[in-house]
Write a protein that holds these residues in place. Sequence first.
Motif, PDB file in Angstrom:
ATOM      1  N   ASN A 124     -25.481  34.043  30.384  1.00 29.25           N
ATOM      2  CA  ASN A 124     -26.376  35.161  30.316  1.00 29.25           C
ATOM      3  C   ASN A 124     -27.531  34.324  29.393  1.00 29.25           C
ATOM      4  O   ASN A 124     -27.611  34.253  28.206  1.00 29.25           O
ATOM      5  CB  ASN A 124     -26.143  36.118  29.560  1.00 29.25           C
ATOM      6  N   ILE A 126     -31.494  31.593  29.007  1.00 27.91           N
ATOM      7  CA  ILE A 126     -32.687  31.386  29.693  1.00 27.91           C
ATOM      8  C   ILE A 126     -33.163  29.764  29.934  1.00 27.91           C
ATOM      9  O   ILE A 126     -33.990  29.599  30.046  1.00 27.91           O
ATOM     10  CB  ILE A 126     -33.715  31.800  28.820  1.00 27.91           C
ATOM     11  N   SER A 127     -31.825  28.879  29.904  1.00 28.82           N
ATOM     12  CA  SER A 127     -32.184  27.593  30.018  1.00 28.82           C
ATOM     13  C   SER A 127     -31.427  27.050  31.197  1.00 28.82           C
ATOM     14  O   SER A 127     -30.595  27.618  31.867  1.00 28.82           O
ATOM     15  CB  SER A 127     -31.482  26.703  28.751  1.00 28.82           C
ATOM     16  N   TYR A 144     -27.851  38.868  38.584  1.00 30.26           N
ATOM     17  CA  TYR A 144     -29.398  39.133  38.424  1.00 30.26           C
ATOM     18  C   TYR A 144     -30.091  38.971  39.553  1.00 30.26           C
ATOM     19  O   TYR A 144     -29.637  38.921  40.826  1.00 30.26           O
ATOM     20  CB  TYR A 144     -29.702  38.110  37.488  1.00 30.26           C
ATOM     21  N   SER A 181     -36.157  31.811  34.797  1.00 30.50           N
ATOM     22  CA  SER A 181     -36.475  32.282  33.519  1.00 30.50           C
ATOM     23  C   SER A 181     -35.323  33.024  32.910  1.00 30.50           C
ATOM     24  O   SER A 181     -35.197  32.995  31.552  1.00 30.50           O
ATOM     25  CB  SER A 181     -37.663  33.395  33.577  1.00 30.50           C
ATOM     26  N   HIS A 182     -34.191  33.458  33.571  1.00 26.05           N
ATOM     27  CA  HIS A 182     -33.233  33.984  33.045  1.00 26.05           C
ATOM     28  C   HIS A 182     -31.920  33.871  34.122  1.00 26.05           C
ATOM     29  O   HIS A 182     -32.050  34.076  35.323  1.00 26.05           O
ATOM     30  CB  HIS A 182     -33.492  35.516  32.698  1.00 26.05           C
ATOM     31  N   TYR A 183     -30.851  33.897  33.399  1.00 24.63           N
ATOM     32  CA  TYR A 183     -29.623  33.762  34.162  1.00 24.63           C
ATOM     33  C   TYR A 183     -28.474  34.829  33.616  1.00 24.63           C
ATOM     34  O   TYR A 183     -28.562  35.257  32.437  1.00 24.63           O
ATOM     35  CB  TYR A 183     -28.768  32.660  34.125  1.00 24.63           C
ATOM     36  N   ASP A 184     -27.807  35.457  34.701  1.00 26.26           N
ATOM     37  CA  ASP A 184     -26.942  36.613  34.410  1.00 26.26           C
ATOM     38  C   ASP A 184     -25.805  36.365  35.619  1.00 26.26           C
ATOM     39  O   ASP A 184     -25.872  36.934  36.455  1.00 26.26           O
ATOM     40  CB  ASP A 184     -27.387  37.909  34.263  1.00 26.26           C
TER      41      ASP A 184
END
Length: 193
Positions: A124, A126-127, A144, A181-184
């Motif tokens: 989780n 943002i990189s 996501y 911009s975001h991983y999940d």
Amino acid sequence: MIQVLSTAHYIKMPWKNGQGFTLEIARSHGEGLDDFDWRISIADVKTAGVFSHFLNKQRIIGVLEGDELVLHLEQQVPVTLKNKQFFAFQGEENVYAEVPQGPIRDFNLIYDPQRYTARLQWINAISTESWLSDADQVIIFNSYSELSIWVDGTEYHLAEQETLLVKKNQKIQKFTLGKLSHYDLCVIEIFLK
């Protein structure tokens, strides 16, 4: 072999205790509730109740959606799991679960510890992430929005709730996530002993 599994591939199965349903994402082989060496699934837990037993299996469970799952295991202090937190226990343990903040959706890995070791990690971030793996199976569950992932230089796309199943090709494999911009997502590595 690499395969993208959509939600249409997932199989709805009744719980052993008959009190709910599991959505099976992937498994090693076989059919039914006991004929497998490893299995990954999702289940909606709406009320408190007793977990089904899986003899001679290791189990890792976490909260995929929702606020809180409380596990009561014999002779242990209750374990409270929040969103994206996981806990491991033996499949034959007597476990009573509560959902004090309302229904949750859990995420399960069940495997035979005599044949396999397994590692589950939730990313989780943002990189941009890259990693190497020599696991016999790598399973990536995307929780996501659309995700691009490269496996040894070949790109695959996963929609939300889709899974990438990667079987070992006799070498260390490189995984790279596309720029978001975001991983999940959940990464499960299964190693044959």
